[in-house]
Design a protein around this motif. Structure first.
Motif, PDB file in Angstrom:
ATOM      1  N   GLY A  66      -8.877 -13.935 -34.514  1.00 45.36           N
ATOM      2  CA  GLY A  66      -9.635 -13.434 -35.722  1.00 45.36           C
ATOM      3  C   GLY A  66     -11.136 -13.967 -35.672  1.00 45.36           C
ATOM      4  O   GLY A  66     -12.034 -13.444 -36.333  1.00 45.36           O
ATOM      5  N   THR A  67     -11.199 -15.318 -35.326  1.00 44.78           N
ATOM      6  CA  THR A  67     -12.498 -15.936 -35.351  1.00 44.78           C
ATOM      7  C   THR A  67     -13.332 -15.288 -34.271  1.00 44.78           C
ATOM      8  O   THR A  67     -12.794 -14.851 -33.281  1.00 44.78           O
ATOM      9  CB  THR A  67     -12.393 -17.503 -35.161  1.00 44.78           C
ATOM     10  N   ASN A  68     -14.700 -15.715 -34.186  1.00 40.24           N
ATOM     11  CA  ASN A  68     -15.358 -14.708 -33.297  1.00 40.24           C
ATOM     12  C   ASN A  68     -15.176 -15.596 -31.960  1.00 40.24           C
ATOM     13  O   ASN A  68     -15.617 -16.637 -31.873  1.00 40.24           O
ATOM     14  CB  ASN A  68     -16.862 -14.864 -33.658  1.00 40.24           C
ATOM     15  N   ALA A  69     -14.574 -14.696 -30.980  1.00 43.08           N
ATOM     16  CA  ALA A  69     -14.330 -15.200 -29.572  1.00 43.08           C
ATOM     17  C   ALA A  69     -15.608 -15.590 -28.842  1.00 43.08           C
ATOM     18  O   ALA A  69     -15.705 -16.710 -28.434  1.00 43.08           O
ATOM     19  CB  ALA A  69     -13.472 -14.307 -28.944  1.00 43.08           C
ATOM     20  N   LYS A  70     -16.547 -14.596 -29.067  1.00 42.64           N
ATOM     21  CA  LYS A  70     -17.927 -15.063 -28.647  1.00 42.64           C
ATOM     22  C   LYS A  70     -18.428 -16.135 -28.610  1.00 42.64           C
ATOM     23  O   LYS A  70     -19.001 -16.945 -27.921  1.00 42.64           O
ATOM     24  CB  LYS A  70     -18.726 -13.726 -28.665  1.00 42.64           C
ATOM     25  N   ALA A  71     -18.415 -16.262 -29.828  1.00 39.78           N
ATOM     26  CA  ALA A  71     -19.239 -17.395 -30.708  1.00 39.78           C
ATOM     27  C   ALA A  71     -18.396 -18.981 -30.370  1.00 39.78           C
ATOM     28  O   ALA A  71     -19.039 -19.878 -29.809  1.00 39.78           O
ATOM     29  CB  ALA A  71     -19.413 -17.564 -32.373  1.00 39.78           C
ATOM     30  N   TRP A  72     -17.023 -18.656 -30.001  1.00 42.68           N
ATOM     31  CA  TRP A  72     -16.373 -19.998 -29.888  1.00 42.68           C
ATOM     32  C   TRP A  72     -16.621 -20.191 -28.527  1.00 42.68           C
ATOM     33  O   TRP A  72     -16.849 -21.642 -28.018  1.00 42.68           O
ATOM     34  CB  TRP A  72     -14.969 -19.603 -29.844  1.00 42.68           C
ATOM     35  N   LEU A  73     -16.624 -19.349 -27.420  1.00 40.08           N
ATOM     36  CA  LEU A  73     -17.013 -19.758 -26.192  1.00 40.08           C
ATOM     37  C   LEU A  73     -18.450 -19.978 -25.776  1.00 40.08           C
ATOM     38  O   LEU A  73     -18.721 -21.073 -25.020  1.00 40.08           O
ATOM     39  CB  LEU A  73     -16.766 -18.450 -25.169  1.00 40.08           C
ATOM     40  N   PHE A  74     -19.290 -19.625 -26.671  1.00 38.85           N
ATOM     41  CA  PHE A  74     -20.672 -19.762 -26.634  1.00 38.85           C
ATOM     42  C   PHE A  74     -20.808 -21.489 -26.874  1.00 38.85           C
ATOM     43  O   PHE A  74     -21.745 -22.086 -26.643  1.00 38.85           O
ATOM     44  CB  PHE A  74     -21.839 -19.155 -27.482  1.00 38.85           C
ATOM     45  N   ARG A  75     -20.197 -21.746 -27.934  1.00 36.22           N
ATOM     46  CA  ARG A  75     -20.273 -23.128 -28.184  1.00 36.22           C
ATOM     47  C   ARG A  75     -19.516 -24.178 -27.341  1.00 36.22           C
ATOM     48  O   ARG A  75     -20.378 -25.065 -26.931  1.00 36.22           O
ATOM     49  CB  ARG A  75     -19.441 -23.243 -29.703  1.00 36.22           C
ATOM     50  N   ILE A  76     -18.493 -23.501 -26.642  1.00 37.84           N
ATOM     51  CA  ILE A  76     -18.065 -24.611 -25.624  1.00 37.84           C
ATOM     52  C   ILE A  76     -18.935 -24.705 -24.435  1.00 37.84           C
ATOM     53  O   ILE A  76     -19.244 -25.686 -24.024  1.00 37.84           O
ATOM     54  CB  ILE A  76     -16.564 -23.786 -25.226  1.00 37.84           C
ATOM     55  N   LEU A  77     -19.706 -23.481 -24.191  1.00 41.19           N
ATOM     56  CA  LEU A  77     -20.730 -23.707 -22.809  1.00 41.19           C
ATOM     57  C   LEU A  77     -21.676 -24.563 -23.389  1.00 41.19           C
ATOM     58  O   LEU A  77     -22.364 -25.231 -22.379  1.00 41.19           O
ATOM     59  CB  LEU A  77     -21.118 -22.117 -22.528  1.00 41.19           C
ATOM     60  N   LYS A  78     -22.224 -24.157 -24.517  1.00 40.71           N
ATOM     61  CA  LYS A  78     -23.387 -25.122 -25.014  1.00 40.71           C
ATOM     62  C   LYS A  78     -23.268 -26.521 -24.815  1.00 40.71           C
ATOM     63  O   LYS A  78     -23.867 -27.272 -24.616  1.00 40.71           O
ATOM     64  CB  LYS A  78     -24.091 -24.495 -26.214  1.00 40.71           C
ATOM     65  N   ASN A  79     -21.809 -26.981 -25.470  1.00 47.58           N
ATOM     66  CA  ASN A  79     -21.556 -28.124 -25.367  1.00 47.58           C
ATOM     67  C   ASN A  79     -21.540 -28.930 -23.931  1.00 47.58           C
ATOM     68  O   ASN A  79     -21.668 -29.933 -23.450  1.00 47.58           O
ATOM     69  CB  ASN A  79     -20.277 -28.528 -26.106  1.00 47.58           C
ATOM     70  N   SER A  80     -20.899 -27.998 -23.086  1.00 45.94           N
ATOM     71  CA  SER A  80     -20.578 -28.386 -21.651  1.00 45.94           C
ATOM     72  C   SER A  80     -22.045 -28.664 -20.951  1.00 45.94           C
ATOM     73  O   SER A  80     -22.074 -29.651 -20.383  1.00 45.94           O
ATOM     74  CB  SER A  80     -19.833 -27.520 -20.840  1.00 45.94           C
ATOM     75  N   PHE A  81     -22.859 -27.793 -21.451  1.00 47.00           N
ATOM     76  CA  PHE A  81     -24.266 -27.744 -20.933  1.00 47.00           C
ATOM     77  C   PHE A  81     -24.856 -29.230 -21.345  1.00 47.00           C
ATOM     78  O   PHE A  81     -25.509 -29.886 -20.311  1.00 47.00           O
ATOM     79  CB  PHE A  81     -25.073 -26.684 -21.184  1.00 47.00           C
ATOM     80  N   ILE A  82     -24.633 -29.440 -22.547  1.00 45.29           N
ATOM     81  CA  ILE A  82     -25.508 -30.712 -22.836  1.00 45.29           C
ATOM     82  C   ILE A  82     -24.736 -31.890 -22.217  1.00 45.29           C
ATOM     83  O   ILE A  82     -25.360 -32.950 -21.853  1.00 45.29           O
ATOM     84  CB  ILE A  82     -25.143 -30.879 -24.479  1.00 45.29           C
ATOM     85  N   ASN A  83     -23.467 -31.929 -22.278  1.00 49.27           N
ATOM     86  CA  ASN A  83     -22.633 -32.974 -21.516  1.00 49.27           C
ATOM     87  C   ASN A  83     -23.023 -33.311 -20.222  1.00 49.27           C
ATOM     88  O   ASN A  83     -23.191 -34.341 -19.831  1.00 49.27           O
ATOM     89  CB  ASN A  83     -21.211 -32.968 -21.930  1.00 49.27           C
ATOM     90  N   GLU A  84     -22.977 -32.303 -19.490  1.00 44.92           N
ATOM     91  CA  GLU A  84     -23.259 -32.483 -18.252  1.00 44.92           C
ATOM     92  C   GLU A  84     -24.424 -32.117 -17.435  1.00 44.92           C
ATOM     93  O   GLU A  84     -24.716 -32.796 -16.245  1.00 44.92           O
ATOM     94  CB  GLU A  84     -22.026 -31.415 -17.397  1.00 44.92           C
ATOM     95  N   TYR A  85     -25.210 -31.380 -17.848  1.00 46.46           N
ATOM     96  CA  TYR A  85     -26.496 -30.963 -17.139  1.00 46.46           C
ATOM     97  C   TYR A  85     -27.584 -31.564 -17.814  1.00 46.46           C
ATOM     98  O   TYR A  85     -28.575 -32.529 -16.937  1.00 46.46           O
ATOM     99  CB  TYR A  85     -26.618 -29.400 -17.386  1.00 46.46           C
ATOM    100  N   ARG A  86     -27.665 -31.728 -19.074  1.00 46.72           N
ATOM    101  CA  ARG A  86     -28.944 -32.450 -19.741  1.00 46.72           C
ATOM    102  C   ARG A  86     -29.021 -34.091 -19.480  1.00 46.72           C
ATOM    103  O   ARG A  86     -29.943 -34.350 -19.323  1.00 46.72           O
ATOM    104  CB  ARG A  86     -28.776 -32.061 -21.150  1.00 46.72           C
ATOM    105  N   LYS A  87     -27.925 -34.532 -19.441  1.00 43.37           N
ATOM    106  CA  LYS A  87     -27.858 -36.107 -19.116  1.00 43.37           C
ATOM    107  C   LYS A  87     -28.196 -36.222 -17.623  1.00 43.37           C
ATOM    108  O   LYS A  87     -28.543 -37.344 -17.140  1.00 43.37           O
ATOM    109  CB  LYS A  87     -26.591 -36.735 -19.482  1.00 43.37           C
ATOM    110  N   ASN A  88     -27.791 -35.346 -16.978  1.00 46.00           N
ATOM    111  CA  ASN A  88     -28.108 -35.370 -15.318  1.00 46.00           C
ATOM    112  C   ASN A  88     -29.508 -35.135 -15.086  1.00 46.00           C
ATOM    113  O   ASN A  88     -29.870 -35.452 -13.981  1.00 46.00           O
ATOM    114  CB  ASN A  88     -27.200 -34.486 -14.521  1.00 46.00           C
TER     115      ASN A  88
END
Lengths: 195, 94
Positions: A66-88
């Motif tokens: 019932g929580t917004n699935a799309k927002a939940w996935l976007f949040r995970i993706l954005k965190n992964s991006f920050i953790n793995e791509y931006r620091k590299n």
């Protein structure tokens, strides 16, 4: 919903997988496009999206239906991006967005706004020009425009996805839009619409 | 009315014009376009832009920029093997 939290609510893995796919797989197109617009690279976008789904699967039990699935996935993706791509990414190109924000803030509301940007010239722009203008924005500005204008998340959802207060969502959007309009005006001018 | 006159005077004396009449307008304008405004805020803004030329123009520009972002940018197709590989990986997790 509360009872579901403790013990696994699924009969077996097949049931869990089916539910997971039903809940999340239809969101892969916006997710993939978001990943691509963050990385500008198909392989990186593939990796990011795959990682996002694997993380989502790992945390599926803590996902409240019932929580917004799309927002939940976007949040995970954005965190992964920050953790793995931006620091590299090599540091010289790194832009401290606080700095950028305060830079644009200095002009804040007294913006010398693109007076010569006209509605007609905006409407005459082709998709590639609009995409190029968006792609040329710094990643934080690009992200907020994607979330708000392209994906139509609410301010509250954007605040959760980006882990920033709503006030910052609004001010960053404001600045992002001013820079974007400036870019669009350049395209419009090059095309002679405003000449 | 007063705003229109002020606008005209500014134009006559060559004072730098904003593309909106006040800070509140531009904030409300974004709230309305982003679907975040309360009904009353929206009604007031729409009533206001009927009479205020700079705000009307600004509203139209912001609206058209939002629309070109939403409708003109092409979406990339998801590679089918990506979907396949995600499903396969998930099914393989014990």
């Amino acid at each position: 919903m509360e009872e579901n939290k403790k013990k696994s609510p699924y009969k077996n893995k097949a049931e869990k997988d089916a539910l997971f796919e039903k809940e999340f797989m239809h969101l892969i197109t916006p997710l993939y496009n978001f990943a691509y617009r963050l990385t500008f690279n198909e392989d990186d976008a593939n990796d990011l999206v795959q990682e996002t789904y694997l993380k989502a699967y790992r945390f599926f039990d803590s996902y409240e239906k019932g929580t917004n699935a799309k927002a939940w996935l976007f949040r995970i993706l954005k965190n992964s991006f920050i953790n793995e791509y931006r620091k590299n990414v090599k540091q010289p190109g790194k832009v401290d967005y606080q700095e950028v924000e305060s830079y644009y803030n200095s002009d804040d509301i007294d913006e010398p706004i693109t007076q010569d940007l006209r509605v007609d010239s905006v409407k005459d722009l082709i998709g590639d020009e609009v995409a190029n203008a968006l792609n040329s924005l710094d990643v934080d500005f690009r992200t907020i425009i994607i979330l708000c204008d392209l994906e139509e998340f609410t301010y509250e959802e954007i605040a959760k996805i980006l882990d920033i207060p709503i006030g910052t969502v609004r001010s960053r959007l404001h600045r992002a839009r001013n820079i974007l309009k400036e870019k669009l005006r350049e395209y419009a001018r090059n095309m002679g619409y405003n000449g | 009315m007063i705003k229109t006159i002020t606008h005209l005077i500014h134009r006559l004396i060559g004072k730098k014009e904003h593309s909106y009449c006040c800070k509140n307008c531009i904030n409300d304008l974004y709230l309305v376009l982003d679907g975040e405004a309360e009904q009353k805020q929206e009604e007031e803004l729409l009533k206001h832009i009927e009479k205020c030329e700079p705000c009307f123009t600004r509203y139209q520009i912001e609206k058209s920029v939002k629309e070109v972002i939403k409708y003109k940018i092409q979406h990339k197709q998801v590679p089918p093997q990506l979907i396949h590989s995600i499903k396969e990986k998930i099914n393989g997790i014990i």
